[in-house]
Design a protein around this motif. Structure first.
Motif, short mmCIF file in Angstrom:
data_model
loop_
_atom_site.label_atom_id
_atom_site.label_comp_id
_atom_site.label_asym_id
_atom_site.label_seq_id
_atom_site.Cartn_x
_atom_site.Cartn_y
_atom_site.Cartn_z
N GLY A 56 -15.70 -8.60 -0.09
CA GLY A 56 -16.42 -7.82 0.91
C GLY A 56 -15.64 -6.69 1.56
N LEU A 57 -14.36 -6.60 1.32
CA LEU A 57 -13.54 -5.55 1.91
C LEU A 57 -12.87 -4.76 0.80
N HIS A 58 -12.72 -3.46 1.04
CA HIS A 58 -12.02 -2.62 0.07
C HIS A 58 -10.52 -2.92 0.12
N MET A 59 -9.84 -2.56 -0.96
CA MET A 59 -8.42 -2.90 -1.06
C MET A 59 -7.60 -2.27 0.06
N TYR A 60 -7.93 -1.06 0.48
CA TYR A 60 -7.17 -0.44 1.55
C TYR A 60 -7.37 -1.17 2.87
N THR A 61 -8.54 -1.78 3.07
CA THR A 61 -8.75 -2.59 4.26
C THR A 61 -7.91 -3.86 4.18
N GLN A 77 0.48 3.05 -0.33
CA GLN A 77 0.38 1.67 0.18
C GLN A 77 1.12 0.71 -0.75
N ARG A 78 1.04 0.93 -2.04
CA ARG A 78 1.79 0.08 -2.97
C ARG A 78 3.29 0.22 -2.73
N MET A 79 3.75 1.45 -2.55
CA MET A 79 5.17 1.65 -2.30
C MET A 79 5.59 1.00 -0.98
N GLY A 80 4.71 1.04 0.00
CA GLY A 80 4.99 0.38 1.28
C GLY A 80 5.12 -1.13 1.12
N LEU A 81 4.23 -1.72 0.32
CA LEU A 81 4.33 -3.16 0.06
C LEU A 81 5.63 -3.49 -0.66
N GLY A 141 0.76 -0.12 7.19
CA GLY A 141 -0.44 -0.31 7.99
C GLY A 141 -1.04 1.00 8.46
N LEU A 142 -0.18 1.93 8.85
CA LEU A 142 -0.68 3.25 9.29
C LEU A 142 -1.31 4.02 8.13
N ILE A 143 -0.72 3.93 6.96
CA ILE A 143 -1.30 4.61 5.79
C ILE A 143 -2.65 3.99 5.44
N ALA A 144 -2.71 2.66 5.47
CA ALA A 144 -3.98 1.98 5.17
C ALA A 144 -5.03 2.31 6.24
N LEU A 177 -8.61 4.03 -10.94
CA LEU A 177 -7.36 4.71 -10.66
C LEU A 177 -7.13 4.79 -9.16
N PRO A 178 -5.90 4.54 -8.72
CA PRO A 178 -5.61 4.60 -7.28
C PRO A 178 -5.47 6.03 -6.79
N CYS A 179 -5.91 6.24 -5.57
CA CYS A 179 -5.77 7.55 -4.93
C CYS A 179 -4.34 7.69 -4.40
N PRO A 180 -3.96 8.87 -3.92
CA PRO A 180 -2.59 9.04 -3.40
C PRO A 180 -2.25 8.08 -2.24
N LEU A 181 -3.21 7.83 -1.35
CA LEU A 181 -2.95 6.90 -0.26
C LEU A 181 -2.76 5.47 -0.78
N CYS A 182 -3.51 5.13 -1.82
CA CYS A 182 -3.35 3.80 -2.45
C CYS A 182 -1.95 3.66 -3.03
N LEU A 183 -1.47 4.72 -3.67
CA LEU A 183 -0.13 4.69 -4.25
C LEU A 183 0.93 4.54 -3.17
#
Length: 187
Positions: A104-109, A46-50, A81-84, A38-44
């Motif tokens: 090797g990198l997390h999705m937020y990275t 980031q999706r909206m930003g994309l 980018g700032l949210i990530a 499940l995505p965290c609030p910051l992940c959500l």
């Protein structure tokens, strides 16, 4: 060969940009729905930003290239980018991070990297002034119409799927920092 004329190149570029962003969000949905991460609030966010980046490209596709459309995508890329970067900084000392690593990198990275690349790319593309002088000619080829419709449908599906999963996960309340279940499905 009207398929490769210069004005059409910019329209086809917008389709590729939209579908690329939709593919990234579809991969995030794979992790959410298939791997049950499940995505965290910051992940959500980031999706909206994309999705906001893709919306600027959709405006270019529909109404022709305009600096305002690129500006919307550019601002969305900076904000994303700032949210990530905020999420990266939260997990900088955490050896496990949040969620699975992809190559090797997390999705937020990855979202941070994508946002930085988007900022540079949009700044370069929007600086080409010749595209704004091009007349908004209608590309009547069947391939263009089908792919532009595909881009619109894909972006719409991603937007509605994101809103639906946010409602399922958070309900009408604040989203939990580390979600473990869908609120609306568990009650």
């Amino acid at each position: 060969m009207s398929f490769f004329t210069f004005p059409n190149l910019f329209k086809w570029k917008s389709i590729v940009e939209i579908l690329g962003i939709c593919l990234i969000i579809a991969a995030a949905f794979y992790y959410q729905l298939v791997l049950n991460e499940l995505p965290c609030p910051l992940c959500l966010l980031q999706r909206m930003g994309l999705l906001a980046i893709a919306f600027g490209f959709m405006l270019n596709l529909r109404y022709g290239a305009h600096p305002g459309h690129y500006g919307l995508s550019l601002l969305a890329a900076v904000l994303t980018g700032l949210i990530a970067l905020r999420q990266v900084s939260l997990h900088i000392n955490d050896p496990e991070g949040y969620g699975s690593a992809v190559l090797g990198l997390h999705m937020y990275t990855w979202v941070f990297v994508i946002a930085v690349v988007a900022v540079v790319y949009i700044a370069i593309v929007m600086s080409y002034a010749g595209q704004y002088a091009l007349k908004q000619s209608a590309d009547t080829s069947i391939a263009f119409q089908r792919f532009s419709w595909l881009a619109f449908v894909a972006l719409s599906v991603m937007l509605f799927a994101d809103v639906a999963t946010v409602l399922l996960e958070c309900g009408l309340q604040e989203c939990p920092d580390n979600p473990t279940q869908y609120r609306w499905l568990s009650s």
